[in-house]
Structure formats: C-alpha cells, structure tokens
Design a protein around this motif. Structure first.
Motif, PDB file in Angstrom:
ATOM      1  N   PHE A   5       0.814  -1.210   0.000  1.00 11.71           N
ATOM      2  CA  PHE A   5       0.000   0.000   0.000  1.00 11.71           C
ATOM      3  C   PHE A   5       0.852   1.267   0.000  1.00 11.71           C
ATOM      4  CE2 PHE A   5      -2.826  -3.226   1.890  1.00 11.71           C
ATOM      5  CZ  PHE A   5      -3.870  -3.140   0.973  1.00 11.71           C
ATOM      6  N   ILE A   6       0.217   2.341  -0.482  1.00 10.24           N
ATOM      7  CA  ILE A   6       0.929   3.621  -0.608  1.00 10.24           C
ATOM      8  C   ILE A   6       0.040   4.752  -0.067  1.00 10.24           C
ATOM      9  CG2 ILE A   6       2.177   2.806  -2.646  1.00 10.24           C
ATOM     10  CD1 ILE A   6       0.287   4.407  -4.411  1.00 10.24           C
ATOM     11  N   ASP A   7       0.643   5.921   0.141  1.00 13.18           N
ATOM     12  CA  ASP A   7      -0.124   7.118   0.520  1.00 13.18           C
ATOM     13  C   ASP A   7       0.492   8.291  -0.236  1.00 13.18           C
ATOM     14  OD1 ASP A   7      -1.268   9.374   1.666  1.00 13.18           O
ATOM     15  OD2 ASP A   7      -1.380   8.463   3.663  1.00 13.18           O
ATOM     16  N   LEU A   8      -0.259   8.825  -1.181  1.00 15.24           N
ATOM     17  CA  LEU A   8       0.298   9.870  -2.055  1.00 15.24           C
ATOM     18  C   LEU A   8      -0.207  11.271  -1.717  1.00 15.24           C
ATOM     19  CD1 LEU A   8       0.175   8.046  -5.534  1.00 15.24           C
ATOM     20  CD2 LEU A   8       2.039   8.122  -3.862  1.00 15.24           C
ATOM     21  N   HIS A 217      -9.488   9.245  -0.857  1.00 20.56           N
ATOM     22  CA  HIS A 217      -9.200  10.403   0.008  1.00 20.56           C
ATOM     23  C   HIS A 217      -9.975  10.207   1.297  1.00 20.56           C
ATOM     24  CE1 HIS A 217      -9.550  14.593   1.507  1.00 20.56           C
ATOM     25  NE2 HIS A 217      -8.394  14.771   0.907  1.00 20.56           N
ATOM     26  N   THR A 218      -9.434  10.700   2.386  1.00 17.70           N
ATOM     27  CA  THR A 218     -10.073  10.529   3.696  1.00 17.70           C
ATOM     28  C   THR A 218     -11.530  10.979   3.700  1.00 17.70           C
ATOM     29  OG1 THR A 218      -7.986  10.685   4.824  1.00 17.70           O
ATOM     30  CG2 THR A 218      -9.926  11.252   6.118  1.00 17.70           C
ATOM     31  N   GLY A 241      -4.440   8.368  -5.008  1.00 15.05           N
ATOM     32  CA  GLY A 241      -5.084   8.480  -3.707  1.00 15.05           C
ATOM     33  C   GLY A 241      -4.130   8.605  -2.547  1.00 15.05           C
ATOM     34  N   GLY A 242      -4.672   9.113  -1.457  1.00 19.34           N
ATOM     35  CA  GLY A 242      -3.884   9.268  -0.236  1.00 19.34           C
ATOM     36  C   GLY A 242      -4.764   9.739   0.898  1.00 19.34           C
ATOM     37  N   GLY A 256      -1.609   6.492   5.648  1.00 17.83           N
ATOM     38  CA  GLY A 256      -1.706   5.086   5.213  1.00 17.83           C
ATOM     39  C   GLY A 256      -3.043   4.419   5.453  1.00 17.83           C
ATOM     40  N   THR A 257      -4.023   5.169   5.907  1.00 17.88           N
ATOM     41  CA  THR A 257      -5.297   4.534   6.251  1.00 17.88           C
ATOM     42  C   THR A 257      -6.240   4.357   5.054  1.00 17.88           C
ATOM     43  OG1 THR A 257      -6.041   6.709   6.899  1.00 17.88           O
ATOM     44  CG2 THR A 257      -5.344   5.234   8.672  1.00 17.88           C
ATOM     45  N   ARG A 258      -5.854   4.866   3.899  1.00 22.21           N
ATOM     46  CA  ARG A 258      -6.761   4.765   2.739  1.00 22.21           C
ATOM     47  C   ARG A 258      -6.590   3.484   1.931  1.00 22.21           C
ATOM     48  NH1 ARG A 258     -11.028   6.391   3.783  1.00 22.21           N
ATOM     49  NH2 ARG A 258     -10.071   6.207   5.826  1.00 22.21           N
ATOM     50  N   GLN A 259      -5.545   2.717   2.257  1.00 25.96           N
ATOM     51  CA  GLN A 259      -5.323   1.437   1.562  1.00 25.96           C
ATOM     52  C   GLN A 259      -5.307   1.588   0.041  1.00 25.96           C
ATOM     53  OE1 GLN A 259      -7.075  -2.062   3.360  1.00 25.96           O
ATOM     54  NE2 GLN A 259      -5.388  -1.565   4.726  1.00 25.96           N
ATOM     55  N   VAL A 260      -4.463   2.503  -0.412  1.00 25.52           N
ATOM     56  CA  VAL A 260      -4.293   2.715  -1.851  1.00 25.52           C
ATOM     57  C   VAL A 260      -3.303   1.664  -2.360  1.00 25.52           C
ATOM     58  CG1 VAL A 260      -3.610   4.382  -3.627  1.00 25.52           C
ATOM     59  CG2 VAL A 260      -4.643   5.199  -1.482  1.00 25.52           C
TER      60      VAL A 260
END
Ligand code: AMP
Ligand code: FE
Ligand code: FE
Ligand code: ZN
Length: 280
Positions: A5-8, A217-218, A241-242, A256-260
């Motif tokens: 997973f990533i957070d952009l 997005h959150t 996404g991020g 990291g909570t968006r599970q992209v």
C-alpha cells in the motif's frame, strides 16, 4: 505475496501539517507503506528531507506538491507528482504561490482586527514557521492567543468560506499550473474532487493536460472513490489516492489509512515517459 500500500497525499510542517518529515517517515514505516509522496501546499521544500528519511526506512519516495489554482473563479487543488525538485521554474514560481499565501494571511488578520480581534500577522507567521502559511496556522494562533477554544471553532466562526473574516486567496491559473508541473517532468492530478463539486470543469482540465484524478481520500466515501475511479478509467486518467494527512488536529485519520494499492504507482509511472523532457 503481501498486498503493498501507498499514501500519495501527506502534509508536514513545511506547510500546514503537524508532523515533521521525520515523523511522517516513522508513521509510514509503522504502517508498512511501500511508497509515499509529500504534497505540501505550494512548496516542494520538504521533499529532499522526507526523501532522505524514507531512504533510511526503505520506503519509496515520490516528490510532490499541492498547488492552489484558480479555475473559472473556483479554488482547486492540483497535485504534482514526480516533479524535479531542482527545476528552476518550479522553485521560482512556487515562491509567488507562497507570497499569495502570506498576503492572504495579512488580509485575513486585517478583517479579524476590524472585528475587534487583536492579533498580528507576525504572530501567525512566527507560529507557522514555514514559507507556505495557511488558514490552519491562523486558526492555531487564534487558539494560542485565547480568541478561540479550538481550531474547529476558529474555522466555523471566522475562517471558513463565507464566514465574516474570510477573504479569497489569489491563485494561479490552472492551465499555467498544469504546464508548470509538466515542464518539471511531473504528472498533474486533480485533488479531492469530492470536496469541490466542480466535476463540470473536469473536461477543461483534461483539455489543459490533466493526467489524473485523486480517487481515494479521507473525505471520499467508498461510493465517491468508486465514481471517480470509473470516471478516470473512462477519461484515460490515472486514479491516485492518499490520506491528505495533516496530523491529528483536524480529525484526519493517520497516514496510510486509505489502503491505496501499489499498482496505482506503476500506472502513474507508465504515464510518465510521455511527459518527460529535459528539465530546465
Ligand atoms: P488555505 O490553504 O490557507 O486556504 O487553508 C486550507 C487548509 O485549511 C486545508 O488544506 C485544510 O488543511 C484546512 N481546512 C480547511 N477547512 C477547514 C475546516 N473547516 N476546519 C479545519 N481545517 C480546515
Ligand atoms: Fe492543508
Ligand atoms: Fe487540498
Ligand atoms: Zn492536501
């Protein structure tokens, strides 16, 4: 194989985030993220520092920024990814974006002064301690100097759009901003469209060279993410996404909570070569 997973979409103390670049790298590492991007408002200053911390942690780092732009009188946020952080034009022009932010804080404080709130712009800048100050810093100053109990109260009483002290910020034109990101070797992505309600302007953005839409997005419910992913596929745009993590203050869930999924980044990289040219 484990899912990666990533957070952009992450902010730090180089703009209105609470976390330092080091804290962001630590949090990303704790969340086992494979890659992250730093997207501070109207600056690329933190990228070199976060890149270093990410390298120590074995996390892939993607340079980024979130530019405030004007489209037909609306403020929109444009994410830039894979930009060359040594690109001279990008460095020079973001200085003007930062000046627009400084001017806007001065105007907001002037409005507050007219309402009897005895706060100085310098107090906001001293608290912000960054080149890209924003309303969250002003909200924190209103709390610090006893005018509000919380940042939320500061926004709802004074700072949100349409409230008494609100003034617009002067923003660069979206076409120029997309071109600025492209000439720095980057991809231009429309940030959190679910918060803007300007879907009708997406064709204009595409015409100007938009590369992607932020889908995760959150503040995008699952149905919104789905809708924009479908739209991105139809328009041949990348879906990114991020978290848009600013810290804990605004109740944003953490990094990291968006599970992209990591595959998103691979699709972005596939888009890149067509944009890459010599960076000036
Ligand atoms: P600015 O860029 O100075 O206009 O400030 C916008 C930033 O303020 C956003 O990126 C959010 O971080 C934050 N923000 C916007 N609206 C609110 C709100 N209602 N409550 C708390 N923070 C907000
Ligand atoms: Fe922000
Ligand atoms: Fe934004
Ligand atoms: Zn953001």
């Amino acid at each position: 194989m484990d899912n990666k997973f990533i957070d952009l979409h992450i902010h730090t103390t180089y703009s209105d985030g609470i976390f330092t670049t080091e804290q962001v790298a630590n949090a990303a590492s704790e969340m086992n993220l494979s890659a992250i991007s730093l997207t501070d408002h109207d600056t690329i200053e933190g990228c070199s520092y976060l890149a270093e911390h990410c390298q120590e942690k074995g996390i892939e780092f993607i340079s980024g920024t979130e530019l405030s732009v004007d489209i037909e009188g609306y403020e929109m946020h444009l994410l830039g990814y894979f930009i060359d952080i040594n690109n001279k034009r990008l460095i020079n022009e973001t200085t003007q974006y930062q000046q627009n932010r400084i001017n806007r804080i001065i105007e907001l404080v002037t409005q507050l002064n007219k309402m009897g709130i005895d706060l100085q712009a310098e107090q906001v800048f001293n608290l912000a301690k960054c080149k890209a100050p924003g309303r969250p810093h002003l909200a924190r100053a209103l709390v610090k100097y006893g005018f509000c109990k919380s940042s939320n109260e500061a926004f709802s009483r004074f700072l949100r759009k349409g409230s008494p002290a609100w003034v617009p910020k002067t923003n660069a034109n979206y076409r120029d901003a997309i071109e600025l990101i492209h000439q720095a070797g980057g991809l231009a992505v429309m940030a959190h469209p679910g918060l803007n309600k300007i879907d009708n302007l997406i064709p204009k953005l595409v015409e100007a060279g938009l590369d992607g839409i932020e889908c995760w997005h959150t503040r995008h419910p699952k149905s919104t993410t789905k809708r924009y992913r479908e739209m991105a596929a139809k328009l041949d745009l990348v879906a990114t996404g991020g978290s848009d993590c600013h810290g804990a203050e605004q109740g944003h869930p953490d990094i990291g909570t968006r599970q992209v999924p990591y595959e998103i980044l691979e699709k972005m990289k596939q888009k890149l070569p067509t944009k890459l040219g010599p960076s000036k």
